[in-house]
Design an enzyme around this catalytic site. Sequence first.
Site, PDB file in Angstrom:
ATOM      1  N   TYR A   1      35.840 -18.991  53.777  1.00  0.00           N
ATOM      2  CA  TYR A   1      35.238 -17.723  53.348  1.00  0.00           C
ATOM      3  C   TYR A   1      34.810 -16.906  54.567  1.00  0.00           C
ATOM      4  O   TYR A   1      35.051 -15.697  54.649  1.00  0.00           O
ATOM      5  CB  TYR A   1      34.042 -18.019  52.448  1.00  0.00           C
TER       6      TYR A   1
ATOM      7  N   SER B   1      30.940  -9.192  53.944  1.00  0.00           N
ATOM      8  CA  SER B   1      29.822 -10.114  53.739  1.00  0.00           C
ATOM      9  C   SER B   1      29.048 -10.224  55.046  1.00  0.00           C
ATOM     10  O   SER B   1      29.580  -9.883  56.120  1.00  0.00           O
ATOM     11  CB  SER B   1      30.358 -11.499  53.337  1.00  0.00           C
TER      12      SER B   1
END
Length: 255
Positions: A159, A146
């Site tokens: 995350y 990401s």
Amino acid sequence: MSSSFDLSGVTALVTGSARGIGRALAGGLAAAGARVIVHATNFDAAEDAASSVHTQTGADVTACAFDITDEPAVTAAINRLENEVGEIGVLINNAGIQHRQPLLDISVEDWRRVIDVNLTGAFIVGRGVARRMLPRERGKIINICSVQSELARPGIAPYTAAKGGLRNLTRAMAAEWAPAGLQVNAIAPGYLRSDMTDALSQDPAFSQWLQGRTPAGRWGTPDDLVGAAIWLSSPASAFVNGQTIFVDGGLTTVV
């Protein structure tokens, strides 16, 4: 040149591929000639997605279901898939979850859950598949990272920590397994319109900020990742190892 990107005869397992990014990647690899294994935690969801990919591409598609954080279940599933479908030549570690809450408020249980799915799950499945690939001296593993592997935003600390860890896990896998012929790389998506970002994409202020912050001037889509996935899955990327490819419209390249 096109043969360098041909995935005919390759079996690819894509975790978390019943929807979203994983579903787009499964369809893209199938269209490039791969025999695709669609995965979900729920078998009915995996079967529905596999049927849809087969209808759209005509490819040979198999559905499977297992918990990526349960090592015995992962080992059993990989053994069965290799015996029944064929040797796994490409693994895409895509399965992931999000949890939005300030660091001071998040419970340890929720922290661990996000780390377990996004990071430990990729380790468990990656190692399980690598144990089959290493004796064959070939295979490709692609971890879906990401922009949060590089950047951070308030409210998504577990995350961010998991995706940062996954970027370095990619390097560690390459360092240990590249000498035996494996290639391990990562794709780091920018902000894509998907189930995980639905709340953000529906926020006009955030959308306006993101489109102004991104040189490409738009949200991405899961289909924007397909080309990179095919490249990293194919012979065209034969000397690429340990890299994280940012597919983010230029978001991480500007201040």
